[in-house]
Design a protein around this motif. Structure first.
Motif, short mmCIF file in Angstrom:
data_model
loop_
_atom_site.label_atom_id
_atom_site.label_comp_id
_atom_site.label_asym_id
_atom_site.label_seq_id
_atom_site.Cartn_x
_atom_site.Cartn_y
_atom_site.Cartn_z
N GLU A 36 103.26 44.80 34.81
CA GLU A 36 102.93 45.40 33.51
C GLU A 36 104.11 45.14 32.58
N ASP A 38 105.14 43.14 28.35
CA ASP A 38 104.71 42.94 26.97
C ASP A 38 103.51 42.01 26.84
N HIS A 40 101.10 41.47 29.59
CA HIS A 40 100.04 41.73 30.56
C HIS A 40 99.83 43.23 30.75
N HIS A 41 98.58 43.59 30.89
CA HIS A 41 98.20 44.98 31.19
C HIS A 41 97.49 44.98 32.53
N PHE A 43 95.19 46.71 35.32
CA PHE A 43 94.16 47.75 35.36
C PHE A 43 93.19 47.46 36.49
N ILE A 174 97.94 40.17 26.84
CA ILE A 174 98.25 40.92 25.62
C ILE A 174 99.09 40.01 24.73
N ASN A 180 101.67 47.60 22.45
CA ASN A 180 100.64 47.88 23.46
C ASN A 180 100.06 49.28 23.34
N ASN A 181 100.90 50.26 23.05
CA ASN A 181 100.41 51.64 23.00
C ASN A 181 99.45 51.86 21.84
N LEU A 184 95.79 49.87 23.38
CA LEU A 184 95.12 50.22 24.63
C LEU A 184 94.57 51.63 24.62
N HIS A 194 89.38 43.68 27.30
CA HIS A 194 89.47 42.62 28.29
C HIS A 194 88.09 42.32 28.86
#
Length: 696
Positions: A36, A38, A40-41, A43, A174, A180-181, A184, A194
Motif C-alpha cells: 500500500e 502512493d 497502489h491500493h 483491497f 492510483i 489517496n484519502n 478512496l 477499480h
C-alpha cells in the motif's frame, strides 16, 4: 442453477487457458512485491452482486410537473406551466476518465501473465505508456467547465492480483499525484473506481446467477487490459452526483470555456456528436472479418453493436460517435445494459481487444448512444399505434386503420394508395428564447444539428442528398419559416406560404398497412411498421411530425381523456415509463397490457401523460463541435503540432477538443524528447492545480 454453455466455456478457459496461475520460470517473472503506497491500493476482491435490473428515473425530468411536460414535450413551448421549474438536477455533470498506468511494473508483468497462449495481434506495449495525460486532461476539463458544473470526477482504474498471484487480494493503481484519502472515500470530490469493484454480471430476465457463477464470470474478466471491456461496465459505477456523465479517455483535452449545454441539457437531452460521412457509416454485422484483420481497432465492436441494435430495432447502418468527450446519461446507459445483458457482459470477458477465445465484443459507448435514438423512435411509434389507436382493446379494425390513414394523409386525398410526405417545417433546434425562459445557459461551441423533437434523425439522413444536409449531415428544417417573427414561447412563428418543401418519403398503403381491410392486433401492426418494414415507421414519423405543425408532437399522443385500465394505477410511480427491456423485437409482446404493467401509472396520471413522459425519457440532440485528433508518433512533427494548437488557443478559435493519441514510433532520445514536449505543453496550457492533488 444455470447450466448454460456460457459457464462451461468459463470453466474450460479457467483451467486450461487464461486464468490458470502463471507457471513462473524465473524470479524476474514473478509479480513485484507491491505494498500500500502512493501508487497502489490493496483491497479484497469481493462479490458485489449483479447489476440491478430496475430502471432508474431521470431526476431532471422528475422535477417537471405533468402540466409542464405536456406544455414542453407535446407542444414545445416553455410557458406558464413550466415557470419556476427547478432544472438544476440536469445542469451538472460527472466527468468519467478511463486510465491505466502502463509503465507500472505490476501492470507489465500481469499483462504478460494473462496474455493468451495463442499468438494474437495485441496493442503494442507503447500504447500503455504513462505520459501523465490524466492529470492534465482532468485539469483541462475543470478549467473549461468549472467546479459548479463538473461536480464530481471519477477515475476508472485497473487492479491486478497482488504479490502471489491470488485473485483474492488486489492491488489497484492510483495516480501518483492524487491524495489517496480524498479518492478512496465515498462522496468525495473525486472517486477512484477499480475494475474489480465495478465489473458486474448483468442477469437476464428470469435468471438468477449464484455467487459462484458470478465469481466465475468475474475471474474470467478481471484483470482487464481492454478499454472496450471497461466501457461496457461504466453503468455500474457508484457514488455519482448527477445522472449526466461525460466520458473521457485520458488523452482527451478541452481547450476552451464550455457550457453544460455543450454536453447535455434537461430541455433536449444528451448531446450525441456524430459524423455522417460515408466513410463514417457502419453496417451491422454479427461477426466481421475486421476481427481478424484489425482486431485491436474499434470497427469490430462498432459493427457488432450495430447488429445488436438491429436485432431489437431493425437492421440499418449507423454513424460514428466522434472521438472526443462523449455524453452518457447514466439511467439510459444502465437501461441499454439491461436490454442487452449478453452484449455487455460478454464484452467484459475480452481481457485484450484481439482475443479470439471469447465472445465478440461491442463498442458500448456507440451502442448506448444510438440506443437512445432508437428508443425515442420506438416510443413515438408505440404511442401512436398502440396507446392512441389500439387502446385497451388492442385491436385495430378496418375502420380504425382507415382513420389512421386519413391522419397521415393530412391535406392529401385519403383515398390515395400512397402518400407523398413533404419535409416538415419546424422551429429552430437551438432556440435562445427557450433557453432564457428555462434559465439554461446556451451552448458556446456545439452546433445542435438535429433534435428528437423533430422526429427520427436517420430517416432524414437516408432520404436527403448530402448537399441538402448543411447541419453536419442533418437537414435544416427551419427553411420555410418567415424570418424575424419569433416570440419567447414560439407561439407566433409563421410558415412562409410560398415555400414548397421537398419530398421526404412515400408511405405505401399496401406495404405499411398490409391487411387494411381486416382487423388485426395493434401489436402486430406496430411490429410491422417499426421493425419488419422500418421504412414505413420512419415515414409515418415524418408525416406525423409535419402534421403536428411547426412544433410539438401532438399528433402522436392519445387524447387527454383516452380510455385506460384503472388497474394500471398505483399510489406512486415506482418505475419510470419505458417499453419492454428485451433484446429481440420478434419475440416481444408490445401490447399495452404487457408494456404498461399493473401499477405503472401514478394515480391521476393520464395515459397521454405517461406516453409523453415515455417519449421525453429518450430525448436527444445530435450535434457537432470543432475538434482535432492527432497521433503522437514522431518528436519533430509533434513539436509543430503543439505550436499550432497553442496558436489556435491564443487566437480564441473554435477548436474545443484535442486528442493526443499515443502511437509513438520514436525510440531512445527522440522518445524522451516526446515526453519533454508533452510535459512542457501540458504545464503551459493547464498550470492550475486541482484541490485533490498532492502538495509538491
Amino acid at each position: 442453477m444455470v447450466t448454460s454453455i456460457f459457464f462451461w466455456v468459463l470453466l474450460i478457459r479457467k483451467y486450461y487457458f487464461v486464468v490458470e496461475p502463471y507457471p513462473y520460470t524465473s524470479l524476474d517473472e514473478r509479480p513485484p512485491q507491491i505494498q500500500e503506497d502512493d501508487t497502489h491500493h490493496i483491497f479484497r476482491n469481493i462479490d458485489r452482486g449483479p447489476t440491478s435490473r430496475t430502471p432508474l428515473f431521470i431526476r431532471a425530468y422528475n422535477s417537471m410537473s405533468d402540466e409542464c411536460v405536456e406544455e414542453w414535450v407535446a407542444h414545445h413551448q416553455w410557458g406558464p406551466a413550466c415557470t419556476g421549474t427547478d432544472l438544476s438536477a440536469g445542469l451538472s455533470i460527472d466527468g468519467v476518465w478511463a486510465w491505466v498506468n502502463g509503465s507500472d511494473p505490476l501492470q507489465i508483468t500481469t499483462r504478460q501473465r494473462y496474455k493468451p497462449d495463442k499468438a494474437m495481434k495485441m496493442d503494442a506495449a507503447h500504447r500503455y505508456v504513462e505520459h501523465n495525460e490524466l492529470l492534465y486532461s482532468m485539469r483541462s476539463a475543470l478549467t473549461s467547465l468549472g467546479e459548479d458544473t463538473m461536480q464530481r470526477l471519477h477515475i476508472l482504474a485497473s487492479a491486478y492480483p497482488h504479490a502471489n498471484g491470488s485473485d483474492e487480494v488486489m492491488a489497484g493503481q492510483i495516480p501518483y499525484w492524487l491524495e489517496n484519502n480524498k479518492a478512496l472515500t465515498n462522496k468525495s470530490r473525486i472517486v477512484l473506481h477499480h475494475d474489480a469493484d465495478y465489473f458486474k454480471l448483468i442477469e437476464k430476465p428470469g435468471t438468477n446467477f449464484t455467487s459462484w457463477e458470478r465469481g466465475e464470470w468475474k475471474e474470467a474478466a478481471i484483470p482487464t487490459f481492454n478499454s472496450l471491456a471497461v466501457e461496457s461496465q461504466i453503468q455500474n459505477i457508484e457514488d455519482t452526483s448527477s445522472d449526466q456523465l461525460v466520458y473521457y479517455n485520458d488523452d482527451f483535452f478541452t481547450l476552451r470555456k464550455l457550457s453544460v449545454s455543450d454536453f447535455t441539457t434537461p430541455l433536449y437531452g444528451p448531446v450525441i456528436k456524430t459524423l455522417t460521412r460515408l466513410t463514417s457509416m457502419y453496417l451491422p454485422a454479427k461477426d466481421t472479418f475486421w476481427r481478424t484483420i484489425n482486431p485491436a481497432g474499434e470497427e469490430p465492436g462498432i459493427k457488432r453493436a450495430a447488429w445488436v441494435l438491429g436485432m431489437r430495432f431493425s437492421l440499418r447502418p449507423y454513424y460514428y460517435i466522434t472521438h472526443h468527450p462523449r455524453t452518457l446519461w447514466l439511467p439510459l446507459l444502465r437501461e441499454a445494459a439491461q436490454t442487452f445483458p449478453e452484449a455487455f457482459t460478454d464484452t467484459a470477458l475480452s481481457r485484450f481487444r484481439a482475443q479470439e477465445d471469447v465472445p465478440a465484443s461491442v463498442q458500448a459507448v456507440f451502442l448506448g448512444s444510438w440506443y437512445v435514438v432508437e428508443r425515442h423512435r420506438e416510443a413515438l411509434l408505440w404511442t401512436w399505434t398502440i396507446a392512441k389507436w389500439g387502446g385497451r382493446s388492442g385491436t385495430l379494425s378496418s375502420k380504425l386503420k382507415a382513420r389512421m390513414w386519413n391522419e397521415l394523409a393530412n391535406e392529401e386525398s385519403p383515398s390515395a394508395s400512397r402518400l407523398s410526405i413533404p419535409m416538415p417545417v419546424r422551429v429552430p433546434v437551438k432556440d435562445r428564447h427557450v433557453f432564457q425562459a428555462a434559465n439554461v445557459s446556451m451552448p458556446t461551441s456545439t452546433e445542435y444539428s438535429f433534435s428528437s423533437k423533430d422526429g427520427y434523425a436517420l430517416a432524414y439522413v437516408d432520404s436527403t442528398w448530402p448537399w441538402n444536409r448543411p447541419r453536419h449531415g442533418y437537414p435544416d428544417l427551419t427553411r420555410g419559416l418567415l424570418e424575424n417573427n419569433q416570440t419567447v414561447d414560439g407561439s407566433k412563428l409563421l410558415r412562409d406560404p410560398s415555400f414548397i418543401p421537398a419530398r421526404a418519403c412515400v408511405i405505401k398503403r399496401s406495404t405499411c398497412f398490409e391487411s387494411y381491410t381486416q382487423n388485426e392486433t395493434a401489436n402486430n401492426f406496430f411490429k410491422r411498421i417499426a421493425f419488419e418494414r422500418p421504412e414505413c415507421g420512419d415515414c409515418i414519423i415524418t408525416a406525423l411530425i409535419g402534421a403536428s405543425g411547426i412544433s410539438g408532437i401532438d399528433k402522436f399522443l392519445p387524447h387527454h381523456q383516452a380510455d385506460r385500465d384503472p388497474g394500471l394505477h398505483a399510489d406512486a410511480l415506482t418505475l419510470p415509463p419505458h417499453l419492454p427491456l428485451t433484446s429481440d423485437w420478434a419475440t416481444t409482446d408490445f401490447s399495452m397490457k404487457n408494456a404498461i404493467p399493473k401499477g405503472s401509472l401514478e394515480t391521476g396520471m393520464t395515459l397521454r401523460t405517461w406516453c409523453t413522459r415515455l417519449i421525453q425519457r429518450y430525448s436527444y440532440v445530435l450535434g457537432s463541435v470543432e475538434s482535432d485528433f492527432y497521433k503522437v508518433e514522431r518528436a519533430n512533427t509533434l513539436e509543430t503540432k503543439l505550436d499550432e494548437v497553442e496558436l489556435k488557443v491564443e487566437e480564441e478559435g473554435p477548436l474545443a477538443f484535442l486528442c493526443l493519441n499515443d502511437d509513438v514510433k520514436d525510440t531512445g532520445k527522440l522518445r524522451d524528447r516526446i515526453d519533454e514536449l508533452l510535459m512542457t505543453f501540458f504545464d503551459r496550457m493547464w498550470p492550475s492545480r486541482m484541490s485533490f492533488e498532492k502538495q509538491v
